[in-house]
Design an enzyme around this catalytic site. Structure first.
Site, PDB file in Angstrom:
ATOM      1  N   HIS A  62       0.862  -1.182   0.000  1.00 23.13           N
ATOM      2  CA  HIS A  62       0.000   0.000   0.000  1.00 23.13           C
ATOM      3  C   HIS A  62       0.898   1.230   0.000  1.00 23.13           C
ATOM      4  CE1 HIS A  62       1.014  -0.411   4.225  1.00 23.13           C
ATOM      5  NE2 HIS A  62       0.391   0.701   4.552  1.00 23.13           N
ATOM      6  N   HIS A  64       1.311   3.970   2.119  1.00 18.46           N
ATOM      7  CA  HIS A  64       1.730   4.789   3.247  1.00 18.46           C
ATOM      8  C   HIS A  64       3.242   4.978   3.101  1.00 18.46           C
ATOM      9  CE1 HIS A  64      -2.008   3.895   5.901  1.00 18.46           C
ATOM     10  NE2 HIS A  64      -2.097   5.069   5.297  1.00 18.46           N
ATOM     11  N   ASP A  66       5.857   4.935   4.809  1.00 13.10           N
ATOM     12  CA  ASP A  66       6.886   4.039   5.355  1.00 13.10           C
ATOM     13  C   ASP A  66       7.071   2.770   4.523  1.00 13.10           C
ATOM     14  OD1 ASP A  66       4.233   3.538   6.410  1.00 13.10           O
ATOM     15  OD2 ASP A  66       5.079   2.127   7.847  1.00 13.10           O
ATOM     16  N   ASP A 210       0.133  -4.202   5.923  1.00 12.64           N
ATOM     17  CA  ASP A 210      -0.519  -3.566   7.071  1.00 12.64           C
ATOM     18  C   ASP A 210      -1.996  -3.913   7.040  1.00 12.64           C
ATOM     19  OD1 ASP A 210       1.934  -2.389   7.416  1.00 12.64           O
ATOM     20  OD2 ASP A 210       1.183  -0.327   7.447  1.00 12.64           O
TER      21      ASP A 210
HETATM   22 ZN    ZN Z   1       3.177   0.584   7.841  1.00 12.85          ZN
HETATM   23 ZN    ZN Z   2      -0.010   1.505   6.535  1.00  9.26          ZN
END
Ligand code: ZN
Ligand code: ZN
Length: 307
Positions: A62, A64, A66, A210
Site C-alpha cells: 500500500h 503509506h 513508510d 498492514d
Molecule cells: Zn506501515
Molecule cells: Zn499503513
C-alpha cells in the site's frame, strides 16, 4: 524452483529506530529477486545484508510513506549503476499515479524500462516456477497482502520402475522428470505418470502487509509454509490498533492459529517494542503454539522444499 530465501530489510512500523529500518523484504526465488515494500533506507539495507541490487519486481502492499519512499533513491542508484534490464513495480491503486511521480521525481527520463502495474484482489503475476497473488486486506487505505505460491513439483522418480520398463538410463530419466514421454528400448512409449509418484505441493508464503486481522489472509495462509504478519502493537494498545487499522501481536497469533500456518514471523513493530519485542512474542504465543518468532533487520531464512 529450488532456492527460496527471504531477507528482512526493515521491520519497524511508521518510523525507523536505531535497530530497525522501515518495511521491506527481499525474496530470492532461484534467479529472481523480488522486493515486498521498499521503505526509506531499503537500498542501504540491501547492501548491509548482501541481497544484491538485481531486483526484477517490487510488490507494494500500500502507499503509506513508510512502505514505498525507498523506491525513489533505489531507482536513482540503479540508473547510475548502468542498469539496462526492465523493472516492474506492482501495487494497489493509486500505484500508477503515485509511483510514476515518485520514480520521476527530479528527473525527466529513466535509463531503463520501468513498468508500473496495478493489482486488485484476486489478481496474480505469473513468474518462472511460481505466482505472486494479491489479496485485499483491511487497512486505512487500499492495501494488499501477497501470496507467493510455488508451482507443484513432479512426484518422486521411481528408479526401479523405470528400469523394469526398460527406460534407457541417462537423459531419458531427466525427460520423464520434466514431464516428457520417452520411448523405452522395447519400443514401448513410457509416460511420466508411469514412473513418477504423486506430484508434490509447492511452498507458499503469505505476507500480510498492514492490516487488521483479516479473513482473506486466514484463507490464503491455510497450511502455508510461512505467514509473515504485521504485529504493530501489544494488548495494551488494542485501541490504537483499531483506530489505525493495524494488528496486535495476539491478533496476528490468532490469524496464524485459525489458518493453521506452519510457521509465523511477526514484523512491522511499533517503535515502543524496539529493542525488546518479548511482550509481542509472549502475547502471540498465547494464541499460536507453532513455530513463531519476531523478525529483526537482517533476519534471513531459507524455506526448505516440501516433501
Ligand atoms: Zn506501515
Ligand atoms: Zn499503513
Amino acid at each position: 524452483m529450488s532456492l527460496l530465501r527471504l531477507t528482512f530489510l526493515g521491520t519497524s512500523a511508521a518510523q525507523p529506530t536505531i535497530h530497525r529500518n522501515l518495511s521491506g523484504i527481499a525474496v530470492k526465488a532461484d534467479t529472481d529477486l523480488l522486493l515486498f515494500d521498499c521503505g526509506e533506507g531499503s537500498q542501504r539495507q540491501m547492501i548491509r545484508f548482501g541481497t544484491g541490487f538485481s531486483v526484477d519486481a517490487v510488490f507494494f502492499s500500500h502507499f503509506h510513506a513508510d512502505h514505498y519512499l525507498g523506491i525513489i533513491g533505489f531507482i536513482r542508484t540503479l540508473g547510475m549503476g548502468g542498469r539496462s534490464e526492465p523493472l516492474v513495480l506492482y501495487g494497489p491503486p493509486p500505484a500508477k499515479r503515485l509511483l510514476r511521480q515518485a520514480v520521476l521525481l527530479g528527473v525527466d527520463t529513466l535509463p531503463f524500462q520501468l513498468d508500473i502495474l496495478e493489482l486488485q484482489h484476486g489478481g496474480s503475476v505469473r513468474r518462472n516456477g511460481y505466482t505472486v497473488g494479491a489479496i485485499q486486506v483491511d487497512h486505512r487505505v487500499s492495501a494488499l497482502a501477497y501470496v507467493l505460491q510455488e508451482d507443484e513439483r513432479p512426484g518422486r522418480f521411481n528408479l526401479e520402475k523405470a528400469r523394469s520398463l526398460f527406460v534407457r538410463e541417462g537423459p531419458d530419466f531427466g525427460r520423464l522428470q520434466r514431464g516428457e514421454s520417452v520411448v523405452a528400448s522395447t519400443g514401448q512409449t513410457i509416460q511420466p505418470a508411469d514412473v513418477l509418484g504423486p506430484s508434490r505441493p509447492g511452498r507458499r508464503i503469505v505476507i500480510s502487509g498492514d492490516t487488521r486481522p483479516c479473513a482473506t489472509v486466514i484463507a490464503a495462509a491455510r497450511d502455508a509454509d510461512l505467514l509473515i504478519h504485521e504485529s504493530t502493537f501489544s494488548d495494551d494498545e488494542q485501541e490504537r490498533a483499531l483506530e489505525t487499522r493495524h494488528s496486535t501481536a495476539r491478533e496476528a497469533g490468532r490469524v496464524a492459529k485459525e489458518a493453521g500456518a506452519r510457521r509465523v514471523i511477526l514484523t512491522h513493530l511499533s517503535s515502543r517494542h524496539d529493542p525488546d519485542p518479548s511482550k509481542l512474542l509472549k502475547e502471540a504465543r498465547e494464541e499460536y503454539s507453532g513455530q513463531i518468532e519476531v523478525a529483526y533487520d537482517g533476519l534471513t531464512i531459507e524455506l526448505p522444499l516440501r516433501d
